[in-house]
Design a protein around this motif. Structure first.
Motif: not given
Ligand code: NAD
Length: 500
Positions: A320-322, A328-329, A343-344, A369-370
């Motif tokens: 989940e954290s990944y 967030a990116h 997607g997204g 960031a991405v």
């Protein structure tokens, strides 16, 4: 009674559940080992090392070939277990087993052909040569995305070179690695020890252990920095394979149908959880829109699901954290003006599992960031460029330098790309292919270590220079310093044993 409850709690705190990322259900558990267990494993490896290093290279090669044979024999069941704990589609894991076996075979062959080097002597009575010796006990720490392959990339050369190894798999994917205990039992006992646990427990205990001479680490930049800092205190050698932010440049002469499929493959393989995943795409502006249409249309057709289903193209994130980092990116990019072409989001039909849809972003730039940080998920941001100079500058505008891709038939561009791009692997018209004989590793913050090839063997060997004089004659430049004593002239070889 209270003591009993406390003891039970303490015990359960030292057990880590292994979660299937496709279902979020536990598929096993492992002990979270600490300094004591790691110390015992290192002691066993130290004991085994003395015998292992004294085997001839030929004997070591034969045992490595047996390891390869056993991996091939059990590849289907190992791949299935790896899919259950890691989520990667089964056929990709079957490939991983094949590549791992091939790595053991490669280093068996290389060590058979291993040679030292006789170098020119400075006097005729001397023989000078260089031999390569093992370090002792190597601590190998690997991540979850290619647990068996990355283990093979470290263990095959380390063992070929005559080291013993204590291996710590990632806490997310230890079960398939533990199966290797019965594969490695064709090696002398203790030559490979496997410890399990979290990074902060088993991992750090291994890094800190004075009996471990070298830490070979693959993982994130953050963890790499921490390990390097600890190792610097005792000047322990480290071998670092850290993160990446690989770029893919599509030139105007490319076949856009092929280039779009190549980018999708490079961005979405293992759900984008490859250190060499394509995480930034630069397309010449004359073909940018046409390329994007093809990439988005192709990506929409990819099937997201459980890796055990043969129809699945893209499996889940490891946890989940990944997945939250990926979200967030994408949210940051959209806030700064990017457009989501496909997607997204999390797939609506999959209620359980850490899934994320293959995502294509347009209208991105390097403020996001991405485009700057490692995303490590199925997200493919695409940006247009005007000139090849601009494309080269964008590719190099990253703290990382693992790999870089180019699509073109223009030889002048290929030459400029491989000369100017700061990355350890350059792929031209063939993304993400590995070759056991070629070195793999990165420039800049990716860490500088090299795996595979002869370079991968040298990482686990230290050079020793033997300077041997066949005669025992006092040298004129020894004590006492008298007015007649001569200093040595290194510029020309001298005749055997003559005082000058
Ligand atoms: P991570 O750094 O969190 O963990 C990797 C391994 O290090 C795990 O076994 C973990 O338990 C261990 N670890 C964590 N903290 C530790 C500590 N303090 N001391 C000792 N060991 C510790 O990385 P991750 O998220 O599991 O893996 C993904 C990362 O790996 C990405 O950044 C990816 O790019 C990188 N990677 C690099 C390569 C390469 O060849 N360059 C290959 C695959 C993955």
């Amino acid at each position: 009674m209270v003591q009993g409850v406390l003891a039970a709690k303490k015990k359960s705190a030292r057990v880590i559940p292994v979660i299937n990322p496709a279902t979020e259900e536990a598929v096993g558990e492992i002990p979270d080992q600490g300094a004591e267990e790691v110390g015992r494993a290192v002691a066993r490896a130290q004991k085994a090392w003395d015998g292992w290093r004294k085997n001839t290279a030929h004997e070591r090669a034969k045992m490595l070939e047996e390891v390869a044979r056993r991996i091939k024999e059990r590849s289907q069941s190992l791949a299935r277990l790896l899919t259950l704990e890691g989520g990667k589609p089964l056929r990709e894991n079957v490939d991983e087993m094949g590549w791992s076996a091939s790595c053991f075979e490669y280093y068996a062959g290389l060590i058979r052909a291993e040679r030292g080097r006789v170098i020119p002597s400075i006097e005729a009575s001397q023989l000078n040569f260089v031999v390569h010796e093992p370090y002792g006990v190597v601590g190998a720490i690997v991540p979850w995305n290619y647990p068996i392959l990355l283990m093979a990339w470290k263990l095959a050369p380390a063992l070929a070179a005559g080291n013993a190894v204590v291996l710590k798999p990632a806490e997310q994917t230890p079960l398939s690695t533990l199966e290797f205990r019965s594969i490695f039992d064709c090696l002398p006992k203790g030559t490979v020890e496997i410890v399990t646990g979290r990074g902060e427990t088993a991992g750090e205990a291994l890094v800190r252990h004075p009996g471990v001479s070298l830490i070979a680490f693959t993982g994130s930049l953050e963890t790499g920095r921490r390990i390097a800092k600890i190792c610097s205190e005792s000047v322990k050698k480290t071998h670092m394979e850290l993160g990446g932010k690989d770029a893919f440049v599509v030139c105007e002469d490319s076949d856009l149908d092929v280039a779009a499929k190549a980018v999708a493959w490079a961005a979405f393989l293992n759900a984008g959880q490859v250190c060499t995943s394509t995480e930034r795409v630069y397309v010449h502006r004359s073909v940018h829109d046409k390329f994007l249409e093809r990439l988005a249309a192709f990506s929409r057709k990819l099937i997201v699901g459980d890796g055990l289903d043969p129809k699945t193209d893209v499996g889940p994130m490891i946890g989940e954290s990944y997945r939250r980092k990926i979200e967030a990116h994408v949210a940051d990019a959209v806030k700064r003006g990017a457009k989501v072409l496909c997607g997204g989001r999390r797939p609506a039909a999959l209620k359980r599992g850490f899934y994320y849809e293959p995502t294509v972003l347009a209208g991105v730039d390097h403020s996001m960031a991405v485009m700057r940080e490692e995303t490590f998920g199925p997200v493919c941001p695409v940006m247009p460029y005007k000139t090849f100079d601009e494309a080269l500058a964008l590719v190099n505008d990253s703290p990382y330098g693992l790999g870089a891709n180019l699509y073109t038939h223009d030889a002048r561009k290929v030459k400029r790309f491989f000369e100017e791009v700061q990355a350890g692997t350059i792929w031209v018209n063939d993304p993400l292919t590995d070759n056991d004989a070629g070195p793999f590793g990165g420039f800049k913050a990716t860490g500088g270590g090299r795996e595979l090839g002869e370079e991968g063997l040298r990482e686990f060997q230290q050079a020793k220079h033997v300077h041997w004089d066949f005669e025992q004659q006092a040298k004129p430049w020894w004590y006492p310093y008298a007015p007649t004593a001569k200093s040595y002239d290194y510029s020309a070889p001298k005749k055997s044993g003559r005082a000058r």
